[in-house]
Design a protein around this motif. Structure first.
Motif, short mmCIF file in Angstrom:
data_model
loop_
_atom_site.label_atom_id
_atom_site.label_comp_id
_atom_site.label_asym_id
_atom_site.label_seq_id
_atom_site.Cartn_x
_atom_site.Cartn_y
_atom_site.Cartn_z
N ASN A 296 18.10 -18.40 -68.81
CA ASN A 296 17.19 -19.53 -68.82
C ASN A 296 17.61 -20.56 -67.78
O ASN A 296 16.77 -21.17 -67.12
CB ASN A 296 17.18 -20.16 -70.22
CG ASN A 296 16.29 -21.38 -70.32
OD1 ASN A 296 16.65 -22.47 -69.88
ND2 ASN A 296 15.12 -21.21 -70.90
N GLN A 297 18.92 -20.75 -67.61
CA GLN A 297 19.46 -21.67 -66.63
C GLN A 297 19.89 -20.87 -65.38
O GLN A 297 19.65 -19.67 -65.30
CB GLN A 297 20.62 -22.45 -67.23
CG GLN A 297 20.21 -23.23 -68.50
CD GLN A 297 21.39 -23.83 -69.23
OE1 GLN A 297 21.69 -24.99 -69.09
NE2 GLN A 297 22.07 -23.01 -70.03
N TYR A 298 20.56 -21.52 -64.45
CA TYR A 298 20.93 -20.82 -63.21
C TYR A 298 22.09 -19.86 -63.44
O TYR A 298 23.07 -20.17 -64.11
CB TYR A 298 21.33 -21.82 -62.13
CG TYR A 298 21.92 -21.14 -60.92
CD1 TYR A 298 21.13 -20.33 -60.11
CD2 TYR A 298 23.27 -21.27 -60.61
CE1 TYR A 298 21.67 -19.68 -59.01
CE2 TYR A 298 23.81 -20.63 -59.51
CZ TYR A 298 23.02 -19.82 -58.72
OH TYR A 298 23.54 -19.18 -57.65
N GLY A 299 21.98 -18.69 -62.82
CA GLY A 299 23.06 -17.74 -62.81
C GLY A 299 23.19 -16.99 -64.13
O GLY A 299 22.40 -17.15 -65.05
N ALA A 300 24.19 -16.16 -64.20
CA ALA A 300 24.49 -15.40 -65.42
C ALA A 300 26.00 -15.49 -65.65
O ALA A 300 26.72 -14.50 -65.56
CB ALA A 300 24.05 -13.95 -65.26
N PRO A 301 26.49 -16.69 -65.93
CA PRO A 301 27.94 -16.91 -66.02
C PRO A 301 28.56 -16.21 -67.21
O PRO A 301 27.93 -16.05 -68.26
CB PRO A 301 28.07 -18.44 -66.15
CG PRO A 301 26.75 -18.87 -66.71
CD PRO A 301 25.73 -17.93 -66.14
N THR A 302 29.82 -15.82 -67.07
CA THR A 302 30.48 -15.05 -68.12
C THR A 302 30.71 -15.86 -69.38
O THR A 302 30.87 -15.29 -70.46
CB THR A 302 31.83 -14.50 -67.61
OG1 THR A 302 32.64 -15.60 -67.16
CG2 THR A 302 31.62 -13.53 -66.47
N ASP A 303 30.75 -17.19 -69.28
CA ASP A 303 31.01 -18.02 -70.46
C ASP A 303 29.71 -18.52 -71.11
O ASP A 303 29.72 -19.41 -71.94
CB ASP A 303 31.88 -19.22 -70.10
CG ASP A 303 31.23 -20.14 -69.08
OD1 ASP A 303 30.27 -19.69 -68.41
OD2 ASP A 303 31.66 -21.29 -68.95
N MET A 304 28.60 -17.92 -70.73
CA MET A 304 27.32 -18.43 -71.20
C MET A 304 26.46 -17.27 -71.71
O MET A 304 26.46 -16.18 -71.15
CB MET A 304 26.60 -19.13 -70.04
CG MET A 304 25.29 -19.78 -70.41
SD MET A 304 25.53 -21.06 -71.65
CE MET A 304 23.84 -21.40 -72.08
N ASN A 305 25.72 -17.52 -72.78
CA ASN A 305 24.74 -16.54 -73.25
C ASN A 305 23.41 -17.26 -73.43
O ASN A 305 23.08 -17.72 -74.52
CB ASN A 305 25.19 -15.90 -74.57
CG ASN A 305 24.19 -14.87 -75.06
OD1 ASN A 305 23.22 -14.54 -74.37
ND2 ASN A 305 24.41 -14.37 -76.26
N ASP A 306 22.68 -17.39 -72.33
CA ASP A 306 21.35 -18.02 -72.42
C ASP A 306 20.28 -17.00 -72.05
O ASP A 306 19.30 -17.31 -71.41
CB ASP A 306 21.26 -19.27 -71.55
CG ASP A 306 21.45 -18.98 -70.06
OD1 ASP A 306 21.94 -17.88 -69.73
OD2 ASP A 306 21.10 -19.85 -69.24
N ARG A 307 20.53 -15.75 -72.48
CA ARG A 307 19.53 -14.70 -72.27
C ARG A 307 18.21 -15.14 -72.87
O ARG A 307 18.17 -15.71 -73.96
CB ARG A 307 19.99 -13.40 -72.91
CG ARG A 307 21.14 -12.74 -72.17
CD ARG A 307 21.80 -11.67 -73.01
NE ARG A 307 22.80 -10.96 -72.24
CZ ARG A 307 24.03 -11.42 -72.02
NH1 ARG A 307 24.40 -12.59 -72.53
NH2 ARG A 307 24.89 -10.72 -71.31
N ASP A 308 17.13 -14.84 -72.19
CA ASP A 308 15.85 -15.40 -72.59
C ASP A 308 14.75 -14.39 -72.32
O ASP A 308 14.60 -13.90 -71.20
CB ASP A 308 15.61 -16.69 -71.78
CG ASP A 308 14.32 -17.36 -72.12
OD1 ASP A 308 14.19 -17.88 -73.23
OD2 ASP A 308 13.41 -17.37 -71.26
#
Length: 378
Positions: A296-308
């Motif tokens: 949902n936000q920029y990138g696909a960082p390893t510390d983030m789970n904003d799959r949408d």
């Protein structure tokens, strides 16, 4: 009346907990995109407030309002007794349309016609979204459409209504930009405006004397000025908006991937600023996780789970409709469709959050994206 800028409503970031991805949620083989889009289309048919009784299979008589639309969201698998929201018809029906193009089932056409008929009957003061204009014109183009001129006239009526309220389509684009920026100075701005750019080019194909190609280019220029030329920079695609937070606390970052899709769609559709597309393509791909989902936000960082789901669906649409079918892009599209099919609810064919809520528009968009994955890959 007071202008309302809600061409398509995005699902607020973090509004529902994400559904788990894995064998328990997969609809059989998650690479069987045909089975997935069929199930998605059946879900949409079942959830429709069907005008043609009993196309949704929910009994005759039933409790739905028979307005040919879909609820905004639900925790059950039958349309409620409440009226369907008027601004999500075209976006939701997109899934049925893309499925029908690949598998022209009579009951799906009935559902498509019910939706199209209500959009026309309700009229432009009730139905106001770009996705409805796009839908009416695409429905009119189907070989089975009984009266293309009826639906083309319905699209024209929506167009004329907006000219009457905003003066010009540029005025509408400026209004969307400024009204959205009051709450969401982020990617929802180009996403919303780009729908009208796409609609303008479809209008141009049907009504070539209407000056619609020039309108499309002018609206795309509003997006270019805001996102890439610093005027007024509400969605700063390579600057302020290109980031993420793990708690969604910075609204500037929301709907980033949808915003990139919107810019791509506007530029490619209108044929303007096409030199920007390679960099935008790379930015879009940078928002894809290894499992195929998009953030949902920029990138696909390893510390983030904003799959949408919604971001994944529209990224897939960019990859299928607007960007060159390179090996990299086809692989990204295949992985996006695999993620969507793998996270589809096995019982309903919809896309259900872990709190039991399913958003009908998201279901339509996800179904459309999986259908495109099948069309590209087989």
């Amino acid at each position: 009346g007071t202008p309302v800028a809600t061409p398509v409503d995005g699902q607020p970031a973090g509004d529902h907990p994400a559904a788990p991805v894995g064998a328990a949620k997969a609809l059989g083989d998650p690479t069987d995109f045909q089975a997935s889009f069929v199930a998605g289309a059946e879900y949409l048919r079942t959830m429709q407030a069907d005008i043609t009784e009993d196309n949704a299979g929910n009994g005759d008589p039933d409790d739905d309002p028979e307005d040919g639309g879909w609820d905004w969201e639900s925790t059950v698998f039958e349309h409620s007794a409440s009226a369907s929201p008027p601004n999500t018809y075209g976006a939701t029906a997109r899934g049925l349309l893309e499925a029908y193009l690949l598998d022209p089932r009579t009951e799906w056409f009935t559902a498509l016609k019910d939706a199209a008929d209500y959009i026309v009957t309700a009229g432009p003061t009730s139905i106001r979204s770009a996705s409805d204009v796009v839908y009416l014109l695409k429905f009119a183009d189907l070989p089975a459409c009984p009266s293309p001129a009826t639906y083309q006239a319905g699209a024209q009526a929506i167009w004329d209504r907006h000219i009457g309220v905003y003066g010009t389509m540029v005025g509408l684009a400026e209004y969307i930009r400024d009204a959205r920026a009051g709450s969401y100075p982020n990617g929802i701005i180009p996403w919303d405006i780009s729908g009208w750019v796409e609609a303008a080019m479809l209008m141009d194909a049907v009504f070539p004397a209407g000056g619609h190609a020039a309108e499309a280019a002018a609206m795309a220029e509003i997006i270019y000025d805001d996102s890439l030329d610093g005027t007024p920079t509400y969605f700063d695609v390579y600057g302020r908006c290109q980031g993420y937070t793990t708690d969604y606390s910075n609204v500037d970052y929301w709907w980033y991937t949808l915003g990139v899709h919107g810019i791509i769609r506007a530029f490619e559709t209108a044929g303007v600023h096409t030199a920007e597309l390679p960099a935008l393509e790379a930015t879009l791909l940078a928002c894809q996780y290894a499992d195929g989902s998009f953030s949902n936000q920029y990138g696909a960082p390893t510390d983030m789970n904003d799959r949408d789901w919604q971001s994944t669906a529209y990224a897939a649409m960019s990859l299928y409709e607007s960007l060159a079918p390179s090996a990299t892009n086809l692989d990204a599209l295949h992985r996006a469709a695999t993620y969507l099919a793998g996270s589809q609810d096995v019982a309903s064919g919809g896309w259900v959050y872990s709190d039991g809520v399913h958003n009908l528009e998201v279901g339509g968009e996800s179904t459309a994206a999986v259908a495109m994955g099948w069309a590209a890959a087989g």
